[in-house]
Design a protein around this motif. Sequence first.
Motif, PDB file in Angstrom:
ATOM      1  N   ARG A 107      35.400  37.707  34.497  1.00 49.42           N
ATOM      2  CA  ARG A 107      35.245  38.339  35.799  1.00 49.42           C
ATOM      3  C   ARG A 107      36.464  39.140  36.227  1.00 49.42           C
ATOM      4  O   ARG A 107      36.539  39.585  37.375  1.00 49.42           O
ATOM      5  CB  ARG A 107      34.917  37.282  36.851  1.00 49.42           C
ATOM      6  N   ILE A 108      37.398  39.362  35.306  1.00 47.68           N
ATOM      7  CA  ILE A 108      38.610  40.059  35.688  1.00 47.68           C
ATOM      8  C   ILE A 108      38.344  41.503  36.109  1.00 47.68           C
ATOM      9  O   ILE A 108      39.104  42.092  36.883  1.00 47.68           O
ATOM     10  CB  ILE A 108      39.651  40.012  34.541  1.00 47.68           C
ATOM     11  N   ALA A 114      40.994  42.984  41.865  1.00 48.22           N
ATOM     12  CA  ALA A 114      42.375  43.470  41.958  1.00 48.22           C
ATOM     13  C   ALA A 114      42.886  43.403  43.385  1.00 48.22           C
ATOM     14  O   ALA A 114      44.014  42.960  43.637  1.00 48.22           O
ATOM     15  CB  ALA A 114      42.469  44.894  41.415  1.00 48.22           C
ATOM     16  N   GLU A 115      42.049  43.828  44.339  1.00 46.73           N
ATOM     17  CA  GLU A 115      42.462  43.808  45.737  1.00 46.73           C
ATOM     18  C   GLU A 115      42.650  42.379  46.243  1.00 46.73           C
ATOM     19  O   GLU A 115      43.617  42.067  46.944  1.00 46.73           O
ATOM     20  CB  GLU A 115      41.419  44.528  46.597  1.00 46.73           C
ATOM     21  N   GLU A 126      43.993  34.790  37.422  1.00 46.53           N
ATOM     22  CA  GLU A 126      43.880  33.615  38.280  1.00 46.53           C
ATOM     23  C   GLU A 126      42.751  33.796  39.284  1.00 46.53           C
ATOM     24  O   GLU A 126      41.918  32.900  39.487  1.00 46.53           O
ATOM     25  CB  GLU A 126      45.212  33.410  38.988  1.00 46.53           C
ATOM     26  N   THR A 127      42.712  34.963  39.905  1.00 49.76           N
ATOM     27  CA  THR A 127      41.677  35.243  40.903  1.00 49.76           C
ATOM     28  C   THR A 127      40.290  35.249  40.278  1.00 49.76           C
ATOM     29  O   THR A 127      39.332  34.707  40.838  1.00 49.76           O
ATOM     30  CB  THR A 127      41.951  36.601  41.571  1.00 49.76           C
ATOM     31  N   ALA A 128      40.181  35.865  39.094  1.00 47.33           N
ATOM     32  CA  ALA A 128      38.883  35.927  38.415  1.00 47.33           C
ATOM     33  C   ALA A 128      38.364  34.538  38.084  1.00 47.33           C
ATOM     34  O   ALA A 128      37.169  34.255  38.236  1.00 47.33           O
ATOM     35  CB  ALA A 128      39.003  36.772  37.155  1.00 47.33           C
ATOM     36  N   LEU A 129      39.252  33.659  37.637  1.00 49.31           N
ATOM     37  CA  LEU A 129      38.810  32.308  37.282  1.00 49.31           C
ATOM     38  C   LEU A 129      38.358  31.525  38.506  1.00 49.31           C
ATOM     39  O   LEU A 129      37.504  30.643  38.398  1.00 49.31           O
ATOM     40  CB  LEU A 129      39.923  31.573  36.539  1.00 49.31           C
ATOM     41  N   ARG A 130      38.891  31.843  39.667  1.00 45.88           N
ATOM     42  CA  ARG A 130      38.444  31.167  40.885  1.00 45.88           C
ATOM     43  C   ARG A 130      36.998  31.531  41.227  1.00 45.88           C
ATOM     44  O   ARG A 130      36.338  30.817  41.974  1.00 45.88           O
ATOM     45  CB  ARG A 130      39.357  31.517  42.061  1.00 45.88           C
TER      46      ARG A 130
END
Length: 220
Positions: A107-108, A114-115, A126-130
């Motif tokens: 999901r990256i 990015a935002e 990290e954000t994508a894995l969340r």
Amino acid sequence: MRGGMIRDVAPEDIERLSFAMIEEEFFDQTGLHPESFDRHTFRIIRRVIHASGDFSFARSLVFHERAIPAGIAAIRQGRAIVIDVSMGAAGINRGLVERFGGRVICRIGDPGIAEEARRNGQTRSETALRRTMADDPGIITVGNAPTALLTVMKMVERRQLRPELVVGVPVGFVNAAEAKALLRQQDYPFITNTGRTGGSSIAVAIVNALLHIAEIREEN
């Protein structure tokens, strides 16, 4: 053009020949016998060496005692395989994943990642894995960002994720060895390695080895 003797090898024979060369050189390079590992563990080690050209992984890879059966079970149940970066997702054998009814998720590149990462002071990985909670992944794979592996471990601890297996082999100098050391302390199934080495190619090699083992078991 100078150099060693170039072998005339058909493309379809390259992997088979490479595996044979790894097995032939294994003891001289590592001081270990292939027979000292169970056959599935050696298949994974062999594929990682093939991907990296580095025999040191024979000693640095660390397997939780339930790692391989847990990974095979997740694959054969058609559970999703989540990976942290697009390069890694491209390398996973999607044909085998889909044969078992699963899918590869990264999901990256999703809109807004990015935002959101900038807003929260996080890496994109990290954000994508969340965002993977709704995907109910069976295998979570991290080869790039130590922060992503730390996030996975926190989410598992909080029961926000319940993967069958965590493959954590991030590469780098900042927190890579430390994150993997923390993973080795967990009581759920994992495959990792010691030190700073690792990367997406290593993560992909581990997952693809598990896929081939699952395929062999199905045929048997």
